[in-house]
Every structure is written in structure tokens, then in C-alpha cells.
Design an enzyme around this catalytic site. Sequence first.
Site, PDB file in Angstrom:
ATOM      1  N   GLN A  19       1.990  -4.773  12.330  1.00 43.10           N
ATOM      2  CA  GLN A  19       2.614  -3.851  13.277  1.00 43.10           C
ATOM      3  C   GLN A  19       1.625  -3.385  14.339  1.00 43.10           C
ATOM      4  O   GLN A  19       0.444  -3.176  14.056  1.00 43.10           O
ATOM      5  CB  GLN A  19       3.184  -2.648  12.535  1.00 43.10           C
ATOM      6  CG  GLN A  19       4.432  -2.996  11.760  1.00 43.10           C
ATOM      7  CD  GLN A  19       5.141  -1.795  11.172  1.00 43.10           C
ATOM      8  OE1 GLN A  19       5.505  -1.789  10.011  1.00 43.10           O
ATOM      9  NE2 GLN A  19       5.360  -0.767  11.965  1.00 43.10           N
ATOM     10  N   SER A  76      -1.474  -6.754   6.700  1.00 42.72           N
ATOM     11  CA  SER A  76      -0.339  -5.952   6.246  1.00 42.72           C
ATOM     12  C   SER A  76       0.953  -6.770   6.285  1.00 42.72           C
ATOM     13  O   SER A  76       1.093  -7.752   5.566  1.00 42.72           O
ATOM     14  CB  SER A  76      -0.235  -4.675   7.081  1.00 42.72           C
ATOM     15  OG  SER A  76       0.745  -3.814   6.567  1.00 42.72           O
ATOM     16  N   LEU A  77       1.893  -6.415   7.162  1.00 43.15           N
ATOM     17  CA  LEU A  77       3.125  -7.197   7.301  1.00 43.15           C
ATOM     18  C   LEU A  77       2.823  -8.681   7.504  1.00 43.15           C
ATOM     19  O   LEU A  77       3.554  -9.554   7.016  1.00 43.15           O
ATOM     20  CB  LEU A  77       3.925  -6.674   8.497  1.00 43.15           C
ATOM     21  CG  LEU A  77       5.006  -7.656   8.970  1.00 43.15           C
ATOM     22  CD1 LEU A  77       6.199  -7.587   8.065  1.00 43.15           C
ATOM     23  CD2 LEU A  77       5.339  -7.464  10.414  1.00 43.15           C
ATOM     24  N   ARG A  79      11.648  -3.632   3.564  1.00 44.31           N
ATOM     25  CA  ARG A  79      10.305  -3.068   3.455  1.00 44.31           C
ATOM     26  C   ARG A  79      10.081  -2.030   4.550  1.00 44.31           C
ATOM     27  O   ARG A  79       9.612  -0.925   4.297  1.00 44.31           O
ATOM     28  CB  ARG A  79       9.264  -4.198   3.563  1.00 44.31           C
ATOM     29  CG  ARG A  79       7.804  -3.774   3.459  1.00 44.31           C
ATOM     30  CD  ARG A  79       6.929  -5.027   3.622  1.00 44.31           C
ATOM     31  NE  ARG A  79       5.493  -4.778   3.440  1.00 44.31           N
ATOM     32  CZ  ARG A  79       4.636  -4.456   4.391  1.00 44.31           C
ATOM     33  NH1 ARG A  79       5.079  -4.321   5.649  1.00 44.31           N
ATOM     34  NH2 ARG A  79       3.359  -4.283   4.129  1.00 44.31           N
ATOM     35  N   HIS A 135       0.324   2.348   3.578  1.00 47.53           N
ATOM     36  CA  HIS A 135      -0.760   1.924   2.675  1.00 47.53           C
ATOM     37  C   HIS A 135      -1.455   3.078   1.958  1.00 47.53           C
ATOM     38  O   HIS A 135      -2.620   2.969   1.587  1.00 47.53           O
ATOM     39  CB  HIS A 135      -1.764   1.036   3.426  1.00 47.53           C
ATOM     40  CG  HIS A 135      -1.149  -0.218   3.953  1.00 47.53           C
ATOM     41  ND1 HIS A 135      -0.725  -1.244   3.129  1.00 47.53           N
ATOM     42  CD2 HIS A 135      -0.826  -0.586   5.217  1.00 47.53           C
ATOM     43  CE1 HIS A 135      -0.191  -2.193   3.871  1.00 47.53           C
ATOM     44  NE2 HIS A 135      -0.230  -1.818   5.144  1.00 47.53           N
ATOM     45  N   GLN A 175       0.701  -4.109  -2.357  1.00 45.93           N
ATOM     46  CA  GLN A 175       0.177  -4.057  -0.986  1.00 45.93           C
ATOM     47  C   GLN A 175       0.740  -2.880  -0.197  1.00 45.93           C
ATOM     48  O   GLN A 175       0.074  -2.323   0.677  1.00 45.93           O
ATOM     49  CB  GLN A 175       0.512  -5.387  -0.286  1.00 45.93           C
ATOM     50  CG  GLN A 175      -0.105  -5.565   1.075  1.00 45.93           C
ATOM     51  CD  GLN A 175       0.911  -6.015   2.110  1.00 45.93           C
ATOM     52  OE1 GLN A 175       2.022  -5.504   2.171  1.00 45.93           O
ATOM     53  NE2 GLN A 175       0.535  -6.981   2.921  1.00 45.93           N
TER      54      GLN A 175
END
Length: 314
Positions: A13, A94-95, A119, A203, A252
Site C-alpha cells: 500500500q 506486506s500486501l 483482508r 502490522h 503477517q
Amino acid sequence: MTNANLAFVFPGQGSQQIGMLADAAAEFPEIPSTFSEASDVLGYDLWDLCQHGEQADINLTERTQPLLLTASVALYRAWCAKGGARPVRMAGHSLGEWSALVCAGSLVFTDAVRLVRERGRLMQEAVPAGEGAMAAVIGLDDAAVEKVCAEAAGDEVVAAVNYNSPGQVVIAGSKAAVERAIEGCKAAGAKRAMPLPVSAPFHTELMRPAAEQLAPQIESTVFHAPEIQVVHNVHAKPESEPESIKKLMIEQIYSPVRWTACVQSMAADGAETLLECGPGKVLSGLAKRIDRKLGSHNIDTPEKFNEALLATAG
């Protein structure tokens, strides 16, 4: 053709922009076809949204996540269709780890679109708007940032969540605790410590409810052993066992992104060139700060795409 020195990295992102990939879509048919496939799953025209919508619309997390996944997969499909060199390792920020898993053959694209939409929705809903925050800290080492967060937390949550490069760490947590940590980082000698325009504390432990809600959907989805190594954010190591991959993708959500360690792991394993497969060049910039010897390319325009094809052809 496989290039043993090549690694692909996939952005998360923040890399989304209105009008992104417009020139690439005109040249590579895989891009509109991949967006069409995602739109069928989502129930709205994803390409129209990212070309003609408002930036605020694509910044909504449940839209950002499928958008960036689709953009990355579309570019990777175009790369393969043009005979681009096949990497032996991948990682995503991440993503972006979801994009890596799709491109590595671990997960069907349409299943990933469905999962990352959920998500994004669950991560946004986990903490009411205005109660969470994230901030970037520049110019302090990891241990110093962690110490400040521990002191600033009190009975709230604030922690280092993105280890992006040496001297660049993102912190996140409860809004007041993040504000205290920003002041603490400045007092500890940070060059800069500034809030990020993100409302959810990604996170952190505050995301555990989102992970728990998404877990049954991940567990019921078919994953395969990846055909290309994927280095995971949680522990900066590859994993080949599908059930272990599922657990990592749940974990994660509330665990730090150990991006510096991921890139260092790939470099230690022989990567010499990173190819950023998605919009923008955020990860290319971080790569230079992590290891000056690494070459990097981003491929979000036809010119850059073709340059990278030539540079990595071996």
C-alpha cells in the site's frame, strides 16, 4: 529462461496512483485482461476506478489491496508473455507478499483477489477510524526505535512495524502512543519522525482480530508449494509447505514487515538485481539503501519494462 541473479519484489500500500499503468495497458494486453478478471470477482470495474476515480477512492484499504495485487500480477503476466527472464526468488512488502505468492504459483489469482479484499476490509475495521496511527522514523537505528516505543507505550500499543531500510522504520499503534513515540524518537536524535496519512495501525497486535477473522478463509483456500522461492515478511525466509504458508499469511497481518532482512536474505542467496513488479519505485529506492551493490529496475511503463527486459536477459 531463468536468471539466477534476478529477484522480483512486489510493492504494498502507498504505491497506488490514479492513472497508473495507463501506457503499459495500451501496449501489453495482459494488463486489461487481468484487470477484467479481478473486476469479475470484485463486482465493480477496477480499471475504471484506478484510471478515472478519485485518489481517495483507491486509498480505501479494501480497494487498495486488490488494486495493487492486480497491477502487480498483470505486469508479471506481461513480463512472462514477452519472454522476460524468470527469477529464482521473490518477496513482497506486506500486501505485496500476496502478489508474490500468486506469481510464484502458490495461489490462484482470483482466490487472492477475494482474500485481499477481505483482508483490507477487516484490517480497516479492526480499529475505529481516528484511534490508530502510523509514523515514519528516519535516522534512528532499529534498537533505538524499539526502545522508544517500549517507553512510549504505557498501557497502549505502539511498535516498530515496517523495517524498511537501515535508518528507516515505520511505527504504528494507538494514536496517543504513536504521538508520544514521535516525540521520543525526535528526542533520541531522529532526523525526522512524522505521521503517515493512514488511519489504521497495520502490522500491530491491534490487527490480531482481523487476522483471526480472515484465518478461516485463508485456511479453506487451496495453496500450493511455490514454483519460485518466496521470502516471507514474518521471518525473512522462504517456505515451501502450503499449510505453513497459510499460517505465515495470517501471522503477517499483526507482525512486523522485516523488509530489510528480506532483501538481505535474497542478496545473500545470490540476488544481484531486483525488479520491482508493480506501480512506482518505492522498493527500488529502498533496495539501494539496504545494499548498494544491488541493481534495481521498475517496470510500470513500457520504456522501463523494455529496459529491464534487455538488462536481465543474461
